[in-house]
Write a protein that holds these residues in place. Structure first.
Motif, PDB file in Angstrom:
ATOM      1  N   UNK A 150       0.775  -1.235   0.000  1.00  0.00           N
ATOM      2  CA  UNK A 150       0.000   0.000   0.000  1.00  0.00           C
ATOM      3  C   UNK A 150       0.803   1.281   0.000  1.00  0.00           C
ATOM      4  N   UNK A 151       2.121   1.181   0.060  1.00  0.00           N
ATOM      5  CA  UNK A 151       2.934   2.399   0.117  1.00  0.00           C
ATOM      6  C   UNK A 151       2.853   3.220  -1.176  1.00  0.00           C
ATOM      7  N   UNK A 152       2.495   2.580  -2.287  1.00  0.00           N
ATOM      8  CA  UNK A 152       2.385   3.323  -3.545  1.00  0.00           C
ATOM      9  C   UNK A 152       1.223   4.318  -3.526  1.00  0.00           C
ATOM     10  N   UNK A 153       0.346   4.190  -2.529  1.00  0.00           N
ATOM     11  CA  UNK A 153      -0.789   5.109  -2.439  1.00  0.00           C
ATOM     12  C   UNK A 153      -0.498   6.319  -1.549  1.00  0.00           C
ATOM     13  N   UNK A 154       0.729   6.454  -1.082  1.00  0.00           N
ATOM     14  CA  UNK A 154       1.032   7.536  -0.142  1.00  0.00           C
ATOM     15  C   UNK A 154       0.787   8.915  -0.759  1.00  0.00           C
ATOM     16  N   UNK A 155       1.089   9.077  -2.048  1.00  0.00           N
ATOM     17  CA  UNK A 155       0.877  10.381  -2.680  1.00  0.00           C
ATOM     18  C   UNK A 155      -0.606  10.706  -2.771  1.00  0.00           C
ATOM     19  N   UNK A 156      -1.400   9.725  -3.192  1.00  0.00           N
ATOM     20  CA  UNK A 156      -2.844   9.950  -3.280  1.00  0.00           C
ATOM     21  C   UNK A 156      -3.425  10.289  -1.908  1.00  0.00           C
ATOM     22  N   UNK A 204     -13.544   6.301   6.958  1.00  0.00           N
ATOM     23  CA  UNK A 204     -13.016   4.968   6.611  1.00  0.00           C
ATOM     24  C   UNK A 204     -13.283   4.646   5.146  1.00  0.00           C
ATOM     25  N   UNK A 205     -14.474   4.995   4.668  1.00  0.00           N
ATOM     26  CA  UNK A 205     -14.800   4.734   3.260  1.00  0.00           C
ATOM     27  C   UNK A 205     -13.886   5.518   2.328  1.00  0.00           C
ATOM     28  N   UNK A 206     -13.582   6.758   2.678  1.00  0.00           N
ATOM     29  CA  UNK A 206     -12.682   7.562   1.845  1.00  0.00           C
ATOM     30  C   UNK A 206     -11.274   6.960   1.816  1.00  0.00           C
ATOM     31  N   UNK A 207     -10.831   6.485   2.954  1.00  0.00           N
ATOM     32  CA  UNK A 207      -9.503   5.855   3.007  1.00  0.00           C
ATOM     33  C   UNK A 207      -9.489   4.575   2.183  1.00  0.00           C
ATOM     34  N   UNK A 208     -10.499   3.758   2.341  1.00  0.00           N
ATOM     35  CA  UNK A 208     -10.581   2.506   1.571  1.00  0.00           C
ATOM     36  C   UNK A 208     -10.559   2.806   0.073  1.00  0.00           C
ATOM     37  N   UNK A 209     -11.291   3.829  -0.330  1.00  0.00           N
ATOM     38  CA  UNK A 209     -11.372   4.184  -1.753  1.00  0.00           C
ATOM     39  C   UNK A 209     -10.010   4.613  -2.300  1.00  0.00           C
ATOM     40  N   UNK A 210      -9.208   5.281  -1.472  1.00  0.00           N
ATOM     41  CA  UNK A 210      -7.891   5.742  -1.910  1.00  0.00           C
ATOM     42  C   UNK A 210      -6.943   4.581  -2.188  1.00  0.00           C
ATOM     43  N   UNK A 211      -7.238   3.411  -1.629  1.00  0.00           N
ATOM     44  CA  UNK A 211      -6.373   2.248  -1.790  1.00  0.00           C
ATOM     45  C   UNK A 211      -6.897   1.274  -2.854  1.00  0.00           C
ATOM     46  N   UNK A 212      -7.765   1.752  -3.733  1.00  0.00           N
ATOM     47  CA  UNK A 212      -8.255   0.932  -4.846  1.00  0.00           C
ATOM     48  C   UNK A 212      -7.409   1.224  -6.083  1.00  0.00           C
ATOM     49  N   UNK A 214      -7.714   0.657  -9.274  1.00  0.00           N
ATOM     50  CA  UNK A 214      -8.341   1.151 -10.501  1.00  0.00           C
ATOM     51  C   UNK A 214      -8.623   2.649 -10.470  1.00  0.00           C
ATOM     52  N   UNK A 215      -8.602   3.234  -9.292  1.00  0.00           N
ATOM     53  CA  UNK A 215      -8.849   4.675  -9.183  1.00  0.00           C
ATOM     54  C   UNK A 215      -7.618   5.496  -9.567  1.00  0.00           C
ATOM     55  N   UNK A 216      -6.498   4.828  -9.798  1.00  0.00           N
ATOM     56  CA  UNK A 216      -5.253   5.563  -9.982  1.00  0.00           C
ATOM     57  C   UNK A 216      -4.605   5.346 -11.358  1.00  0.00           C
ATOM     58  N   UNK A 217      -5.403   4.961 -12.328  1.00  0.00           N
ATOM     59  CA  UNK A 217      -4.866   4.812 -13.685  1.00  0.00           C
ATOM     60  C   UNK A 217      -4.885   6.129 -14.464  1.00  0.00           C
ATOM     61  N   UNK A 218      -5.503   7.145 -13.891  1.00  0.00           N
ATOM     62  CA  UNK A 218      -5.493   8.464 -14.503  1.00  0.00           C
ATOM     63  C   UNK A 218      -6.074   8.464 -15.905  1.00  0.00           C
ATOM     64  N   UNK A 219      -5.342   9.092 -16.832  1.00  0.00           N
ATOM     65  CA  UNK A 219      -5.812   9.222 -18.213  1.00  0.00           C
ATOM     66  C   UNK A 219      -5.236   8.136 -19.126  1.00  0.00           C
TER      67      UNK A 219
END
Length: 241
Positions: A150-156, A204-212, A214-219
């Protein structure tokens, strides 16, 4: 006609620009192929193993280690492109002449013109083969992502916090959580869910969502679709001379 290789306006003996441009075009095309091959070369490493060249039964990967499946085609791409780029540099030397005609310059073209075109042709043929038979290991891609804990989500996570407490405060808070997670051997998400500092600003829901993932493929998807659409448009009959 597609490449625009028209008859030069002046004598070829005094202006070598067209030939130099041709060599550099080949170098650009070949280098793109090499970039693809280099990525395959790295991603096929056993410890990554996210993609691999299509395997043909009976192919020997190594004369000393029978178990190996080496990315041989990708290696060939890297070999050929070195020849092409070197020759493009050599041809650039022929742009400068003494007076109008200098054999020391244009005679070098005799050596490398056919060789470079043949190398570029072979590179494109190999590139077609390797991309057409590429094997994608989605399970390994997922495993490699999960291995980051999960460390790759630190920026998000930091950006989401920054909108509420400012960038520097968010950076400091995520940094503290990341260092704690490293020290305790836990994942980043589990660590921050146990820290009340985060629950003040994110549910908690917002945090969980940040660790998905598919939300981080951008454009990325949109850019791929755009390129494919442009290629399809370029191949339509009205655009082909």
């Amino acid at each position: 006609m597609r490449l625009g290789l028209n008859v030069p306006a002046i004598s070829w003996t005094t202006a070598r620009d067209t030939l130099a441009e041709w060599f550099n075009l080949l170098a650009l095309i070949a280098s793109t192929g090499d970039k693809i091959g280099h990525e395959i070369y790295n991603l096929q490493r056993p410890e990554i193993d996210e993609v691999s060249e299509g395997f043909v039964t009976g192919t020997v990967g190594s004369i000393t280690m029978p178990h190996k499946r080496n990315p041989e085609i990708s290696e060939h791409l890297g070999t050929l492109v070195r020849v092409i780029r070197h020759n493009a540099s050599l041809i650039a030397e022929s742009l400068v002449h003494d007076h109008e005609r200098d054999g020391r310059s244009w005679k070098t073209e005799w050596v490398v013109l056919a060789e470079t075109c043949l190398a570029a042709g072979k590179l494109l043929a190999l590139l077609h083969t390797v991309t057409g038979n590429l094997v994608i290991h989605t399970d390994r891609m997922q495993a490699n992502l999960d291995a980051t804990r999960g460390f790759i989500f630190s920026e998000a996570l930091m950006l989401a916090l920054a909108a509420r407490i400012g960038k520097q405060s968010a950076h400091a808070l995520v940094y503290e959580a990341a260092m704690t997670a490293h020290a305790t051997g836990r994942g980043l998400k589990d660590t921050i869910l146990d820290m009340p500092e985060f629950s003040r600003y994110l549910t908690t829901d917002e945090i969980e969502a940040l660790f998905e993932y598919r939300r981080h493929t951008g454009h990325c998807g949109a850019m791929v679709d755009q390129v494919l659409a442009e290629l399809e448009d370029a191949d339509t009959p009205e655009n082909v001379e």
